[in-house]
Design a protein around this motif. Sequence first.
Motif, short mmCIF file in Angstrom:
data_model
loop_
_atom_site.label_atom_id
_atom_site.label_comp_id
_atom_site.label_asym_id
_atom_site.label_seq_id
_atom_site.Cartn_x
_atom_site.Cartn_y
_atom_site.Cartn_z
N SER A 465 5.17 2.63 -12.18
CA SER A 465 5.26 2.08 -10.83
C SER A 465 6.14 0.84 -10.85
O SER A 465 6.34 0.22 -11.90
N GLY A 466 6.67 0.49 -9.70
CA GLY A 466 7.53 -0.68 -9.60
C GLY A 466 7.83 -1.00 -8.16
O GLY A 466 7.23 -0.44 -7.22
N ARG A 467 8.76 -1.91 -7.96
CA ARG A 467 9.10 -2.34 -6.60
C ARG A 467 10.61 -2.56 -6.51
O ARG A 467 11.24 -3.11 -7.42
N THR A 468 11.20 -2.12 -5.43
CA THR A 468 12.59 -2.38 -5.11
C THR A 468 12.65 -3.10 -3.77
O THR A 468 11.62 -3.41 -3.17
N LYS A 469 13.85 -3.34 -3.26
CA LYS A 469 13.99 -3.97 -1.95
C LYS A 469 13.39 -3.11 -0.86
O LYS A 469 12.92 -3.62 0.16
N GLU A 470 13.42 -1.79 -1.07
CA GLU A 470 12.88 -0.89 -0.05
C GLU A 470 11.34 -0.83 -0.08
O GLU A 470 10.71 -0.41 0.89
N GLY A 471 10.74 -1.24 -1.17
CA GLY A 471 9.28 -1.19 -1.26
C GLY A 471 8.82 -0.68 -2.61
O GLY A 471 9.60 -0.51 -3.55
N ARG A 472 7.51 -0.44 -2.72
CA ARG A 472 6.94 0.02 -3.98
C ARG A 472 7.19 1.52 -4.17
O ARG A 472 7.32 2.27 -3.20
N TYR A 473 7.18 1.93 -5.44
CA TYR A 473 7.42 3.33 -5.74
C TYR A 473 6.58 3.76 -6.94
O TYR A 473 6.07 2.95 -7.72
N LEU A 474 6.44 5.09 -7.06
CA LEU A 474 5.87 5.71 -8.24
C LEU A 474 6.93 6.60 -8.86
O LEU A 474 7.63 7.33 -8.15
#
Length: 490
Positions: A465-474
Amino acid sequence: MTDDDKTPAREVITEYAQAHFRYFRTADGTVYAQRNGHPVARPIRSQGTTGSHRQELMVGLYRDGVGVFNGTALKEALDLIEALALTEDVQHVHIRVAPGFDGATWLDLGRADGRSVRIHPSGWEVTVPDPREVCWRRTQLTGELPVPVKDTDGKGIDALLRLCNFATAETECLALAWLIGCLEPSVPVPAPFLTGPQGAGKSTGGRMLVRVIEGMSGDLRRAPKDEENLIAAVAAGWVTALDNLSHMSPDLSDAMCCIVTGAENVKRALFTDGDVFRARYRRPLLLTGIDVGVIRPDLAERLLPLRLERPRVRRTEAELWAEYAEVLPLILGSLLDLTVQVRGVEAETPTDLRMADFAHLCAQLDAATGLGALAAYRRSLDDLNDDVIEGDLLAQTVLKHAEDMAPGEAQRMTSTQWLHCLTRLYTGEDFRPLPKGWPTTGKVLSDRLKRLQPTLAARGVLIDSGRTKEGRYLEMTRTPATPPPEQQAL
């Protein structure tokens, strides 16, 4: 002599107590009393049925001809002694197993004379420990062990395995590794889970394993209904054995994880408003049962399945336990011999297993005996992973999705997008209904996948899991196939 010339009773008691007992405090502030030259310590405030310090002080004063004193004098004396002891250095008290000086380990035989077993790099012997090296705490759960027999040539191990109904040689070597781990206070060991068909002697086998460490009074018990009672039972003994488990609630599963790898319980101290009582615990745990249903992934990593089979010849309980009691000194002696042998060899620590200390112990056992315990432990974990997957439809759906991914491929989406993707895959074209417990939101899915991470990783699917400018992701990644660790070493 006038009343003014008499020594107050509390001073007489205090002077006698300090001459015959050693007083010290533990890290949590509990004050203990230890008779001079004897390794067993008792909390001075205890009123337990195993005998309190107040009682042994009263008996000593009477037998030595000092006198019989009333409760007020005893209370005042003990209050003063407790205050003085709080200024002393901190010392730990131990139940059954304790670390000693120069790399030694001690095993309390639970005997009134204080004799214990000192296990050191060159061997073991039965002796009374220096009270400043080891302080034993005893409870109603501390049974007496027989004096072990020396130079057994492994006959005791053979006798134990003959009495138990282990299904395979792999199960036998894992049981031996667990028993050796029980003698090492610094090594967390997975919990053996004795399984098998009805009539396989799971309860009897569990008692036999427990009584090697806890003596003939050691027994199995039903799982307490709440965590507080479970922790109280765990804190009062060394090996905790729960019998005939048929269901494992999430709370009980979490409590077992804490027991195996260690935790601390903090609650309000009795009769106070602001004080707290701290209980640290990490204990060997043993379970028996035919089937406990769905096993949670975090507990699966801390279990050690031991399968038993139905015996071909049945024996009476009286005959079986009479033989066991007769050979128990031999069994304990053989286990101590094997423990010294295992600790004396060097082995590489596997870095891919959760219970790394136990895996290292298995590697040492292999180096000392050639039994193949580490490979058996890996296979047992694979079997548990299969059990977790078979009981979790979400894990099955994730693995089904990963089958269509190329080795090394990674897919990244939000948790909500993953929920829609996996839900469509599960329902299929016939739109079958979702099962009870299926994630209803992206957050619930994310939490479930985090719990399943070790299980899925063992099947070649990594969840990150992580986070980018667009939001969190799996992110889901299918790892390239790799040979088992034992094949890589060839």
